[in-house]
Design a protein around this motif. Structure first.
Motif, PDB file in Angstrom:
ATOM      1  N   ILE A 106       0.698  -1.211   0.041  1.00  0.00           N
ATOM      2  CA  ILE A 106       0.078  -0.028  -0.093  1.00  0.00           C
ATOM      3  C   ILE A 106       0.877   1.154   0.151  1.00  0.00           C
ATOM      4  CG2 ILE A 106      -1.752   1.271   1.267  1.00  0.00           C
ATOM      5  CD1 ILE A 106      -2.898  -1.406   2.487  1.00  0.00           C
ATOM      6  N   LEU A 107       2.027   1.058   0.951  1.00  0.00           N
ATOM      7  CA  LEU A 107       3.030   2.475   0.641  1.00  0.00           C
ATOM      8  C   LEU A 107       3.504   2.440  -0.402  1.00  0.00           C
ATOM      9  CD1 LEU A 107       4.454   2.036   4.374  1.00  0.00           C
ATOM     10  CD2 LEU A 107       2.785   3.406   3.657  1.00  0.00           C
ATOM     11  N   GLY A 108       3.742   1.437  -1.227  1.00  0.00           N
ATOM     12  CA  GLY A 108       4.689   1.647  -2.630  1.00  0.00           C
ATOM     13  C   GLY A 108       3.503   2.084  -3.530  1.00  0.00           C
ATOM     14  N   LEU A 109       2.269   1.952  -3.333  1.00  0.00           N
ATOM     15  CA  LEU A 109       1.432   2.372  -4.463  1.00  0.00           C
ATOM     16  C   LEU A 109       1.083   3.842  -4.240  1.00  0.00           C
ATOM     17  CD1 LEU A 109      -1.464  -0.539  -4.452  1.00  0.00           C
ATOM     18  CD2 LEU A 109       0.125   0.120  -6.209  1.00  0.00           C
ATOM     19  N   PHE A 110       1.061   4.249  -2.886  1.00  0.00           N
ATOM     20  CA  PHE A 110       1.082   5.671  -2.518  1.00  0.00           C
ATOM     21  C   PHE A 110       2.443   6.557  -3.063  1.00  0.00           C
ATOM     22  CE2 PHE A 110      -2.653   5.006   0.083  1.00  0.00           C
ATOM     23  CZ  PHE A 110      -3.379   6.159  -0.082  1.00  0.00           C
TER      24      PHE A 110
END
Length: 279
Positions: free
Chosen positions: A10-14
Protein backbone atom coordinates in the motif's frame (compact mmCIF):
# COMPACT_ATOMS: atom_id res chain seq x y z
CA UNK A 1 6.83 -2.76 15.18
CA UNK A 2 6.98 -4.66 11.90
CA UNK A 3 5.64 -3.65 8.50
CA UNK A 4 3.73 -6.43 6.74
CA UNK A 5 3.86 -7.12 3.01
CA UNK A 6 0.33 -5.74 2.56
CA UNK A 7 1.25 -2.51 4.33
CA UNK A 8 4.46 -2.21 2.30
CA UNK A 9 2.49 -2.73 -0.94
CA UNK A 10 0.00 0.00 0.00
CA UNK A 11 2.82 2.40 0.84
CA UNK A 12 4.50 1.55 -2.47
CA UNK A 13 1.30 2.36 -4.38
CA UNK A 14 1.00 5.71 -2.62
CA UNK A 15 4.63 6.43 -3.50
CA UNK A 16 3.70 5.87 -7.16
CA UNK A 17 0.57 8.02 -6.95
CA UNK A 18 2.54 10.81 -5.29
CA UNK A 19 5.04 10.92 -8.15
CA UNK A 20 2.75 10.70 -11.18
CA UNK A 21 1.70 14.13 -12.53
CA UNK A 22 -0.53 12.48 -15.15
CA UNK A 23 -2.76 11.04 -12.43
CA UNK A 24 -4.80 13.98 -11.20
CA UNK A 25 -2.08 16.51 -11.95
CA UNK A 26 0.85 17.64 -9.82
CA UNK A 27 -1.50 19.40 -7.40
CA UNK A 28 -3.01 16.07 -6.30
CA UNK A 29 0.10 13.95 -6.77
CA UNK A 30 3.42 15.56 -6.02
CA UNK A 31 2.20 18.65 -4.16
CA UNK A 32 -0.40 16.88 -1.99
CA UNK A 33 0.12 13.13 -1.60
CA UNK A 34 3.88 13.59 -1.86
CA UNK A 35 4.19 16.05 1.02
CA UNK A 36 5.37 14.62 4.37
CA UNK A 37 2.42 16.26 6.16
CA UNK A 38 -0.05 14.23 4.06
CA UNK A 39 2.28 11.23 3.88
CA UNK A 40 2.39 11.09 7.67
CA UNK A 41 -1.40 10.87 7.77
CA UNK A 42 -1.42 8.07 5.17
CA UNK A 43 1.40 6.15 6.88
CA UNK A 44 -0.32 6.53 10.26
CA UNK A 45 -3.54 5.04 8.86
CA UNK A 46 -1.75 2.21 7.05
CA UNK A 47 0.53 1.29 9.97
CA UNK A 48 -2.17 1.67 12.61
CA UNK A 49 -0.61 4.54 14.59
CA UNK A 50 -2.26 7.73 13.38
CA UNK A 51 -0.81 9.97 16.09
CA UNK A 52 2.80 8.91 15.51
CA UNK A 53 2.39 9.17 11.73
CA UNK A 54 1.09 12.75 11.88
CA UNK A 55 3.74 13.86 14.40
CA UNK A 56 6.58 12.34 12.34
CA UNK A 57 5.12 13.84 9.16
CA UNK A 58 4.95 17.29 10.77
CA UNK A 59 8.55 17.04 11.95
CA UNK A 60 9.76 16.11 8.47
CA UNK A 61 7.57 18.70 6.73
CA UNK A 62 9.30 21.51 8.60
CA UNK A 63 12.66 20.44 7.19
CA UNK A 64 11.34 20.52 3.61
CA UNK A 65 8.81 23.33 4.02
CA UNK A 66 10.64 25.58 1.54
CA UNK A 67 11.89 22.92 -0.87
CA UNK A 68 11.59 23.99 -4.51
CA UNK A 69 12.59 22.13 -7.68
CA UNK A 70 13.63 24.74 -10.27
CA UNK A 71 14.05 23.17 -13.68
CA UNK A 72 13.70 19.68 -12.23
CA UNK A 73 16.73 20.15 -9.98
CA UNK A 74 15.98 18.11 -6.85
CA UNK A 75 18.14 18.22 -3.72
CA UNK A 76 15.93 15.76 -1.85
CA UNK A 77 13.02 13.56 -2.88
CA UNK A 78 10.10 14.25 -0.52
CA UNK A 79 8.18 11.27 -1.94
CA UNK A 80 10.86 9.00 -0.53
CA UNK A 81 10.76 10.98 2.71
CA UNK A 82 6.98 10.51 2.94
CA UNK A 83 6.63 6.83 2.12
CA UNK A 84 10.02 5.41 3.06
CA UNK A 85 11.41 7.80 5.66
CA UNK A 86 8.23 8.17 7.73
CA UNK A 87 7.52 4.40 8.04
CA UNK A 88 11.15 3.69 8.92
CA UNK A 89 11.16 6.55 11.44
CA UNK A 90 7.99 5.15 13.04
CA UNK A 91 9.65 1.74 13.29
CA UNK A 92 12.78 3.32 14.77
CA UNK A 93 10.78 5.25 17.37
CA UNK A 94 9.04 2.05 18.49
CA UNK A 95 12.33 0.19 18.53
CA UNK A 96 14.10 2.79 20.66
CA UNK A 97 11.05 3.32 22.86
CA UNK A 98 10.78 7.02 22.03
CA UNK A 99 7.63 9.11 21.73
CA UNK A 100 7.21 11.09 18.50
CA UNK A 101 6.06 14.07 20.57
CA UNK A 102 9.40 14.42 22.38
CA UNK A 103 12.42 16.38 21.18
CA UNK A 104 14.47 13.16 20.91
CA UNK A 105 11.76 11.48 18.85
CA UNK A 106 11.45 14.48 16.53
CA UNK A 107 15.23 14.63 16.08
CA UNK A 108 15.42 10.93 15.26
CA UNK A 109 12.53 11.23 12.77
CA UNK A 110 14.04 14.20 10.91
CA UNK A 111 17.40 12.43 10.72
CA UNK A 112 15.85 9.35 9.14
CA UNK A 113 13.85 11.51 6.74
CA UNK A 114 16.88 13.49 5.63
CA UNK A 115 18.94 10.37 4.98
CA UNK A 116 16.19 8.76 2.91
CA UNK A 117 15.38 12.03 1.12
CA UNK A 118 18.95 12.40 -0.06
CA UNK A 119 19.07 8.81 -1.28
CA UNK A 120 15.67 9.30 -2.92
CA UNK A 121 17.15 11.69 -5.47
CA UNK A 122 18.61 8.63 -7.20
CA UNK A 123 15.09 7.23 -7.56
CA UNK A 124 13.78 10.59 -8.79
CA UNK A 125 16.35 10.93 -11.56
CA UNK A 126 15.97 7.24 -12.39
CA UNK A 127 12.25 7.80 -12.98
CA UNK A 128 12.93 10.90 -15.08
CA UNK A 129 15.50 9.03 -17.19
CA UNK A 130 13.11 6.17 -17.97
CA UNK A 131 10.33 8.65 -18.77
CA UNK A 132 12.49 10.05 -21.57
CA UNK A 133 11.71 6.89 -23.53
CA UNK A 134 7.96 7.53 -23.21
CA UNK A 135 8.44 11.15 -24.32
CA UNK A 136 10.19 9.91 -27.45
CA UNK A 137 7.20 7.66 -28.18
CA UNK A 138 4.91 10.65 -27.63
CA UNK A 139 6.78 12.81 -30.14
CA UNK A 140 6.59 10.02 -32.70
CA UNK A 141 2.82 9.80 -32.13
CA UNK A 142 2.45 13.56 -32.65
CA UNK A 143 4.43 13.41 -35.89
CA UNK A 144 2.14 10.64 -37.15
CA UNK A 145 -0.95 12.52 -35.89
CA UNK A 146 -1.84 9.62 -33.58
CA UNK A 147 -3.08 11.93 -30.84
CA UNK A 148 -5.09 9.30 -28.98
CA UNK A 149 -1.83 7.49 -28.30
CA UNK A 150 -0.78 10.39 -26.07
CA UNK A 151 -3.22 9.18 -23.38
CA UNK A 152 -1.17 5.97 -23.16
CA UNK A 153 2.07 7.96 -23.05
CA UNK A 154 0.77 10.26 -20.33
CA UNK A 155 -1.14 7.86 -18.06
CA UNK A 156 -0.13 4.34 -19.00
CA UNK A 157 3.55 3.98 -19.80
CA UNK A 158 4.80 6.07 -16.83
CA UNK A 159 3.50 3.33 -14.52
CA UNK A 160 6.41 1.19 -15.73
CA UNK A 161 9.03 3.72 -14.63
CA UNK A 162 7.23 4.49 -11.36
CA UNK A 163 6.81 0.82 -10.53
CA UNK A 164 10.54 0.33 -11.13
CA UNK A 165 11.78 3.43 -9.27
CA UNK A 166 9.02 4.12 -6.72
CA UNK A 167 6.95 1.03 -5.96
CA UNK A 168 9.67 -1.64 -5.77
CA UNK A 169 12.19 0.44 -3.72
CA UNK A 170 9.43 1.53 -1.31
CA UNK A 171 8.16 -2.05 -0.97
CA UNK A 172 11.60 -3.50 -0.29
CA UNK A 173 12.86 -0.76 2.02
CA UNK A 174 9.67 -0.62 4.10
CA UNK A 175 9.48 -4.39 4.47
CA UNK A 176 13.15 -4.96 5.21
CA UNK A 177 13.58 -1.66 7.07
CA UNK A 178 12.59 -3.15 10.43
CA UNK A 179 15.58 -5.50 10.42
CA UNK A 180 17.87 -2.64 9.40
CA UNK A 181 16.54 -0.51 12.26
CA UNK A 182 17.16 -3.38 14.69
CA UNK A 183 20.73 -3.67 13.39
CA UNK A 184 21.23 0.06 13.87
CA UNK A 185 19.82 -0.17 17.39
CA UNK A 186 22.27 -2.95 18.24
CA UNK A 187 25.25 -1.16 16.72
CA UNK A 188 24.35 2.33 17.96
CA UNK A 189 23.11 2.40 21.58
CA UNK A 190 21.13 5.39 22.82
CA UNK A 191 23.91 6.62 25.10
CA UNK A 192 26.60 6.37 22.42
CA UNK A 193 28.35 9.28 20.72
CA UNK A 194 26.88 8.39 17.32
CA UNK A 195 23.26 8.57 18.51
CA UNK A 196 23.88 11.75 20.50
CA UNK A 197 25.36 13.31 17.36
CA UNK A 198 22.37 12.10 15.35
CA UNK A 199 19.94 13.68 17.82
CA UNK A 200 21.87 16.96 17.79
CA UNK A 201 21.95 17.18 14.00
CA UNK A 202 18.31 16.12 13.75
CA UNK A 203 17.26 18.83 16.19
CA UNK A 204 18.93 21.47 13.99
CA UNK A 205 17.39 20.33 10.70
CA UNK A 206 14.03 22.12 11.21
CA UNK A 207 16.00 25.35 11.62
CA UNK A 208 17.39 24.81 8.12
CA UNK A 209 13.89 24.50 6.64
CA UNK A 210 12.65 27.62 8.45
CA UNK A 211 15.79 29.56 7.42
CA UNK A 212 15.28 28.68 3.75
CA UNK A 213 11.63 29.73 4.00
CA UNK A 214 12.56 33.07 5.60
CA UNK A 215 15.15 33.69 2.89
CA UNK A 216 12.40 33.38 0.30
CA UNK A 217 9.71 35.53 1.96
CA UNK A 218 11.59 38.11 4.04
CA UNK A 219 12.53 41.18 2.04
CA UNK A 220 12.99 43.65 4.90
CA UNK A 221 13.35 43.65 8.67
CA UNK A 222 9.66 44.53 9.06
CA UNK A 223 8.70 41.19 7.45
CA UNK A 224 9.91 39.42 10.58
CA UNK A 225 7.10 40.96 12.64
CA UNK A 226 4.21 38.91 11.14
CA UNK A 227 6.38 35.80 11.22
CA UNK A 228 7.17 36.11 14.93
CA UNK A 229 3.66 37.24 15.85
CA UNK A 230 2.30 33.68 15.79
CA UNK A 231 4.98 32.43 18.16
CA UNK A 232 4.27 35.35 20.52
CA UNK A 233 0.56 34.43 20.50
CA UNK A 234 1.40 30.81 21.22
CA UNK A 235 3.72 31.68 24.11
CA UNK A 236 1.70 34.48 25.74
CA UNK A 237 -1.91 33.38 25.18
CA UNK A 238 -1.34 29.65 25.45
CA UNK A 239 -2.90 28.87 22.05
CA UNK A 240 -1.41 26.24 19.80
CA UNK A 241 0.15 26.92 16.41
CA UNK A 242 -2.98 25.73 14.58
CA UNK A 243 -5.02 28.48 16.23
CA UNK A 244 -2.23 30.96 15.51
CA UNK A 245 -2.33 29.86 11.86
CA UNK A 246 -6.06 30.65 11.68
CA UNK A 247 -5.39 34.12 13.11
CA UNK A 248 -2.55 34.56 10.61
CA UNK A 249 -4.91 33.58 7.80
CA UNK A 250 -7.30 36.37 8.79
CA UNK A 251 -4.44 38.89 8.83
CA UNK A 252 -3.33 37.61 5.42
CA UNK A 253 -6.80 38.24 3.98
CA UNK A 254 -6.88 41.75 5.45
CA UNK A 255 -3.41 42.60 4.11
CA UNK A 256 -4.34 41.17 0.70
CA UNK A 257 -7.47 43.32 0.48
CA UNK A 258 -5.55 46.45 1.53
CA UNK A 259 -2.93 45.83 -1.17
CA UNK A 260 -5.62 45.25 -3.79
CA UNK A 261 -7.29 48.53 -2.85
CA UNK A 262 -3.94 50.32 -3.02
CA UNK A 263 -3.35 48.90 -6.48
CA UNK A 264 -6.78 50.11 -7.65
CA UNK A 265 -6.31 53.68 -6.40
CA UNK A 266 -4.65 54.94 -9.61
CA UNK A 267 -7.47 53.41 -11.68
CA UNK A 268 -10.14 55.01 -9.49
CA UNK A 269 -8.33 58.34 -9.57
CA UNK A 270 -8.13 58.18 -13.36
CA UNK A 271 -11.86 57.46 -13.60
CA UNK A 272 -12.70 60.50 -11.41
CA UNK A 273 -10.57 62.79 -13.57
CA UNK A 274 -12.41 61.66 -16.69
CA UNK A 275 -15.78 62.42 -15.06
CA UNK A 276 -14.60 65.90 -14.02
CA UNK A 277 -13.48 66.67 -17.58
CA UNK A 278 -16.88 65.62 -18.97
CA UNK A 279 -18.64 67.96 -16.53
Amino acid sequence: MEISWIQAIILGLFACLASMPGLGGSSIGNFTLGRPLIGGLVCGIVLGDLRAGILVGCAMQIVYIALVTPGGTVSADVRAVSYIGIPLAMVALKSYGLDADTSEGSALATSFGTMVGTLGTVLFYGTATINLAWQHIGWKAVEKRQYKKLYLVDMGLPWISHLACSFIPTLVMCKLGASVVDAIKTALPMDGIAMKTLFTVGALLPCVGIAILLKQIVKSAADFIPFLFGFVLSASLGINLVSATVVAGMFAIIIYRIKMLSARKPELAGGMDDEEEEI
